[in-house]
Design a protein around this motif. Sequence first.
Motif, PDB file in Angstrom:
ATOM      1  N   SER A 160       3.692 -13.780  -7.043  1.00 35.44           N
ATOM      2  CA  SER A 160       3.400 -14.330  -8.372  1.00 35.44           C
ATOM      3  C   SER A 160       1.897 -14.402  -8.631  1.00 35.44           C
ATOM      4  CB  SER A 160       3.999 -15.728  -8.515  1.00 35.44           C
ATOM      5  OG  SER A 160       5.384 -15.676  -8.428  1.00 35.44           O
ATOM      6  N   VAL A 161       1.133 -14.863  -7.640  1.00 41.59           N
ATOM      7  CA  VAL A 161      -0.318 -14.951  -7.785  1.00 41.59           C
ATOM      8  C   VAL A 161      -0.910 -13.554  -7.956  1.00 41.59           C
ATOM      9  CG1 VAL A 161      -2.467 -15.592  -6.604  1.00 41.59           C
ATOM     10  CG2 VAL A 161      -0.501 -17.126  -6.542  1.00 41.59           C
ATOM     11  N   ALA A 162      -0.433 -12.592  -7.156  1.00 43.64           N
ATOM     12  CA  ALA A 162      -0.935 -11.215  -7.266  1.00 43.64           C
ATOM     13  C   ALA A 162      -0.613 -10.618  -8.632  1.00 43.64           C
ATOM     14  CB  ALA A 162      -0.338 -10.353  -6.155  1.00 43.64           C
ATOM     15  N   THR A 163       0.572 -10.867  -9.145  1.00 44.69           N
ATOM     16  CA  THR A 163       0.958 -10.361 -10.463  1.00 44.69           C
ATOM     17  C   THR A 163       0.044 -10.924 -11.538  1.00 44.69           C
ATOM     18  OG1 THR A 163       3.261 -10.179  -9.758  1.00 44.69           O
ATOM     19  CG2 THR A 163       2.854 -10.214 -12.122  1.00 44.69           C
ATOM     20  N   MET A 164      -0.226 -12.205 -11.470  1.00 46.63           N
ATOM     21  CA  MET A 164      -1.116 -12.844 -12.444  1.00 46.63           C
ATOM     22  C   MET A 164      -2.528 -12.265 -12.355  1.00 46.63           C
ATOM     23  SD  MET A 164      -1.385 -14.991 -14.898  1.00 46.63           S
ATOM     24  CE  MET A 164      -0.022 -16.099 -14.793  1.00 46.63           C
ATOM     25  N   ASN A 165      -3.043 -12.129 -11.133  1.00 45.86           N
ATOM     26  CA  ASN A 165      -4.398 -11.605 -10.955  1.00 45.86           C
ATOM     27  C   ASN A 165      -4.508 -10.156 -11.425  1.00 45.86           C
ATOM     28  OD1 ASN A 165      -5.100 -14.060  -9.881  1.00 45.86           O
ATOM     29  ND2 ASN A 165      -5.095 -13.372  -7.758  1.00 45.86           N
ATOM     30  N   GLY A 174      -7.095  -6.887 -12.949  1.00 46.29           N
ATOM     31  CA  GLY A 174      -6.905  -5.592 -12.299  1.00 46.29           C
ATOM     32  C   GLY A 174      -7.146  -5.611 -10.807  1.00 46.29           C
ATOM     33  N   CYS A 175      -7.260  -6.803 -10.223  1.00 45.36           N
ATOM     34  CA  CYS A 175      -7.490  -6.964  -8.786  1.00 45.36           C
ATOM     35  C   CYS A 175      -6.628  -8.118  -8.293  1.00 45.36           C
ATOM     36  CB  CYS A 175      -8.971  -7.248  -8.514  1.00 45.36           C
ATOM     37  SG  CYS A 175      -9.373  -7.487  -6.767  1.00 45.36           S
ATOM     38  N   GLU A 231      -2.134  -1.856 -10.623  1.00 41.17           N
ATOM     39  CA  GLU A 231      -1.418  -1.919 -11.899  1.00 41.17           C
ATOM     40  C   GLU A 231      -0.209  -2.841 -11.773  1.00 41.17           C
ATOM     41  OE1 GLU A 231      -0.723   2.186 -12.711  1.00 41.17           O
ATOM     42  OE2 GLU A 231      -2.840   2.601 -13.022  1.00 41.17           O
ATOM     43  N   ASP A 232       1.004  -2.299 -11.808  1.00 47.09           N
ATOM     44  CA  ASP A 232       2.191  -3.158 -11.694  1.00 47.09           C
ATOM     45  C   ASP A 232       2.899  -2.998 -10.346  1.00 47.09           C
ATOM     46  OD1 ASP A 232       3.079  -0.602 -12.145  1.00 47.09           O
ATOM     47  OD2 ASP A 232       4.703  -1.188 -13.488  1.00 47.09           O
ATOM     48  N   LYS A 233       2.240  -2.385  -9.376  1.00 41.70           N
ATOM     49  CA  LYS A 233       2.815  -2.206  -8.035  1.00 41.70           C
ATOM     50  C   LYS A 233       2.172  -3.193  -7.077  1.00 41.70           C
ATOM     51  CE  LYS A 233       3.340   2.668  -8.892  1.00 41.70           C
ATOM     52  NZ  LYS A 233       2.401   3.723  -9.118  1.00 41.70           N
ATOM     53  N   ILE A 234       3.018  -3.953  -6.411  1.00 37.23           N
ATOM     54  CA  ILE A 234       2.534  -4.934  -5.434  1.00 37.23           C
ATOM     55  C   ILE A 234       3.294  -4.744  -4.134  1.00 37.23           C
ATOM     56  CG2 ILE A 234       2.327  -7.386  -4.887  1.00 37.23           C
ATOM     57  CD1 ILE A 234       2.203  -7.902  -7.899  1.00 37.23           C
ATOM     58  N   TYR A 235       2.549  -4.639  -3.043  1.00 36.12           N
ATOM     59  CA  TYR A 235       3.144  -4.502  -1.714  1.00 36.12           C
ATOM     60  C   TYR A 235       2.695  -5.679  -0.859  1.00 36.12           C
ATOM     61  CZ  TYR A 235       3.944   0.204  -3.376  1.00 36.12           C
ATOM     62  OH  TYR A 235       4.344   1.275  -4.123  1.00 36.12           O
ATOM     63  N   LEU A 236       3.666  -6.332  -0.229  1.00 37.93           N
ATOM     64  CA  LEU A 236       3.387  -7.481   0.615  1.00 37.93           C
ATOM     65  C   LEU A 236       3.836  -7.207   2.042  1.00 37.93           C
ATOM     66  CD1 LEU A 236       4.813 -10.204  -1.786  1.00 37.93           C
ATOM     67  CD2 LEU A 236       2.436  -9.576  -1.521  1.00 37.93           C
ATOM     68  N   SER A 237       3.104  -7.741   2.999  1.00 36.90           N
ATOM     69  CA  SER A 237       3.503  -7.622   4.402  1.00 36.90           C
ATOM     70  C   SER A 237       2.898  -8.780   5.184  1.00 36.90           C
ATOM     71  CB  SER A 237       3.048  -6.281   4.985  1.00 36.90           C
ATOM     72  OG  SER A 237       1.641  -6.165   4.902  1.00 36.90           O
ATOM     73  N   TRP A 238       3.559  -9.131   6.264  1.00 37.26           N
ATOM     74  CA  TRP A 238       3.026 -10.146   7.175  1.00 37.26           C
ATOM     75  C   TRP A 238       2.170  -9.432   8.209  1.00 37.26           C
ATOM     76  CZ3 TRP A 238       3.322 -15.347   6.765  1.00 37.26           C
ATOM     77  CH2 TRP A 238       4.267 -15.878   5.898  1.00 37.26           C
TER      78      TRP A 238
END
Length: 153
Positions: free
Chosen positions: A54-59, A64-65, A134-141
Amino acid sequence: MSILHNNKGLSRLEFFCIVGICLIAVFAAYKGILYYHNSMARGNDSLKVNAAKSVATMNLSTAGCVINGCEGSFDKPCRHMDKNGYTTGYYDAVKRKIFADNLAGYNEYTEMKIGDEIYKGKKNTMVIKVQGKEDKIYLSWVPSKDQERFARK
Protein backbone atom coordinates in the motif's frame (compact mmCIF):
# COMPACT_ATOMS: atom_id res chain seq x y z
CA MET A 1 -22.84 -56.12 37.73
CA SER A 2 -20.46 -54.21 35.47
CA ILE A 3 -21.75 -51.93 32.74
CA LEU A 4 -19.58 -53.82 30.22
CA HIS A 5 -21.29 -57.14 30.94
CA ASN A 6 -24.82 -55.83 31.42
CA ASN A 7 -27.21 -56.63 28.55
CA LYS A 8 -29.08 -53.42 29.28
CA GLY A 9 -25.84 -51.34 29.32
CA LEU A 10 -23.02 -50.83 26.83
CA SER A 11 -21.41 -53.77 25.08
CA ARG A 12 -17.64 -54.00 24.76
CA LEU A 13 -17.84 -53.07 21.09
CA GLU A 14 -19.91 -49.97 21.87
CA PHE A 15 -17.49 -48.97 24.63
CA PHE A 16 -14.43 -49.26 22.35
CA CYS A 17 -16.23 -47.37 19.56
CA ILE A 18 -17.01 -44.51 21.95
CA VAL A 19 -13.39 -44.41 23.15
CA GLY A 20 -12.15 -44.48 19.53
CA ILE A 21 -14.48 -41.68 18.47
CA CYS A 22 -13.34 -39.57 21.43
CA LEU A 23 -9.66 -40.14 20.53
CA ILE A 24 -10.32 -39.17 16.90
CA ALA A 25 -12.14 -36.02 18.04
CA VAL A 26 -9.23 -35.03 20.32
CA PHE A 27 -6.73 -35.63 17.50
CA ALA A 28 -8.83 -33.60 15.03
CA ALA A 29 -9.09 -30.73 17.53
CA TYR A 30 -5.31 -30.83 18.06
CA LYS A 31 -4.66 -30.70 14.29
CA GLY A 32 -7.18 -27.87 13.93
CA ILE A 33 -5.44 -25.81 16.60
CA LEU A 34 -2.05 -26.42 14.94
CA TYR A 35 -3.44 -25.36 11.55
CA TYR A 36 -4.97 -22.22 13.06
CA HIS A 37 -1.72 -21.33 14.83
CA ASN A 38 0.34 -21.81 11.65
CA SER A 39 -2.04 -19.74 9.55
CA MET A 40 -1.99 -16.95 12.14
CA ALA A 41 1.80 -17.08 12.24
CA ARG A 42 1.98 -16.25 8.56
CA GLY A 43 -0.89 -13.83 8.87
CA ASN A 44 0.94 -11.30 11.06
CA ASP A 45 3.86 -10.95 8.68
CA SER A 46 1.40 -10.95 5.78
CA LEU A 47 -0.17 -7.81 7.20
CA LYS A 48 3.23 -6.12 6.94
CA VAL A 49 3.47 -7.21 3.31
CA ASN A 50 0.06 -5.69 2.57
CA ALA A 51 1.07 -2.46 4.32
CA ALA A 52 4.34 -2.30 2.34
CA LYS A 53 2.46 -2.76 -0.92
CA SER A 54 0.00 0.00 0.00
CA VAL A 55 2.80 2.44 0.88
CA ALA A 56 4.66 1.59 -2.35
CA THR A 57 1.49 2.09 -4.41
CA MET A 58 0.92 5.50 -2.84
CA ASN A 59 4.55 6.57 -3.34
CA LEU A 60 4.62 5.42 -6.96
CA SER A 61 1.40 7.24 -7.76
CA THR A 62 2.62 10.53 -6.26
CA ALA A 63 6.35 10.62 -7.05
CA GLY A 64 7.17 7.70 -9.34
CA CYS A 65 9.48 6.18 -6.71
CA VAL A 66 8.78 3.67 -3.93
CA ILE A 67 10.94 5.62 -1.43
CA ASN A 68 9.10 7.97 0.93
CA GLY A 69 10.19 11.61 0.50
CA CYS A 70 12.12 10.97 -2.72
CA GLU A 71 12.91 14.16 -4.61
CA GLY A 72 12.42 12.51 -7.99
CA SER A 73 9.42 13.14 -10.19
CA PHE A 74 7.73 11.61 -13.20
CA ASP A 75 9.72 13.90 -15.52
CA LYS A 76 13.13 13.48 -13.89
CA PRO A 77 14.28 9.99 -12.81
CA CYS A 78 15.50 9.75 -9.22
CA ARG A 79 18.76 8.31 -7.96
CA HIS A 80 16.98 5.17 -6.72
CA MET A 81 16.11 4.07 -10.25
CA ASP A 82 18.02 1.21 -11.86
CA LYS A 83 18.71 0.75 -15.60
CA ASN A 84 15.33 -1.00 -16.08
CA GLY A 85 13.39 1.88 -14.52
CA TYR A 86 12.62 0.15 -11.22
CA THR A 87 13.13 1.85 -7.87
CA THR A 88 14.12 -0.23 -4.86
CA GLY A 89 13.59 0.35 -1.16
CA TYR A 90 13.09 -1.43 2.14
CA TYR A 91 9.91 -1.22 4.20
CA ASP A 92 10.20 -0.05 7.81
CA ALA A 93 7.39 -1.75 9.74
CA VAL A 94 7.71 0.61 12.73
CA LYS A 95 7.56 3.92 10.84
CA ARG A 96 5.42 2.41 8.05
CA LYS A 97 7.59 4.01 5.37
CA ILE A 98 9.93 2.78 2.67
CA PHE A 99 13.58 3.81 2.88
CA ALA A 100 16.52 3.42 0.50
CA ASP A 101 18.70 1.69 3.08
CA ASN A 102 18.26 -1.86 4.29
CA LEU A 103 16.97 -1.78 7.86
CA ALA A 104 17.05 -3.98 10.94
CA GLY A 105 14.94 -7.14 10.67
CA TYR A 106 11.40 -7.27 12.00
CA ASN A 107 9.79 -10.54 10.91
CA GLU A 108 7.81 -12.13 13.73
CA TYR A 109 7.90 -15.70 12.45
CA THR A 110 10.44 -17.97 10.79
CA GLU A 111 8.30 -18.56 7.72
CA MET A 112 6.91 -15.68 5.68
CA LYS A 113 4.76 -15.87 2.58
CA ILE A 114 4.23 -13.49 -0.34
CA GLY A 115 1.84 -14.90 -2.89
CA ASP A 116 3.00 -18.46 -3.54
CA GLU A 117 6.60 -17.75 -2.51
CA ILE A 118 7.68 -18.85 0.97
CA TYR A 119 10.69 -17.25 2.64
CA LYS A 120 12.49 -18.62 5.68
CA GLY A 121 14.62 -16.81 8.22
CA LYS A 122 15.14 -16.50 11.95
CA LYS A 123 12.94 -14.11 13.91
CA ASN A 124 13.91 -10.41 13.52
CA THR A 125 16.39 -11.09 10.70
CA MET A 126 14.35 -10.31 7.56
CA VAL A 127 12.94 -7.15 5.95
CA ILE A 128 10.61 -6.53 3.02
CA LYS A 129 12.36 -5.41 -0.15
CA VAL A 130 10.11 -3.32 -2.40
CA GLN A 131 10.72 -2.82 -6.11
CA GLY A 132 8.38 -0.74 -8.19
CA LYS A 133 7.85 0.83 -11.59
CA GLU A 134 4.67 2.58 -12.70
CA ASP A 135 1.92 0.18 -11.56
CA LYS A 136 4.16 -2.89 -11.04
CA ILE A 137 5.26 -3.69 -7.51
CA TYR A 138 7.40 -6.65 -6.48
CA LEU A 139 7.88 -7.58 -2.84
CA SER A 140 10.24 -10.09 -1.25
CA TRP A 141 11.65 -10.91 2.16
CA VAL A 142 15.43 -10.41 2.27
CA PRO A 143 18.03 -10.59 5.05
CA SER A 144 18.39 -7.39 7.09
CA LYS A 145 21.51 -5.24 7.09
CA ASP A 146 22.73 -7.00 10.24
CA GLN A 147 22.48 -10.39 8.54
CA GLU A 148 24.30 -9.12 5.44
CA ARG A 149 27.13 -7.83 7.64
CA PHE A 150 27.47 -11.21 9.40
CA ALA A 151 27.42 -13.04 6.06
CA ARG A 152 30.40 -11.01 4.78
CA LYS A 153 32.62 -11.88 7.75
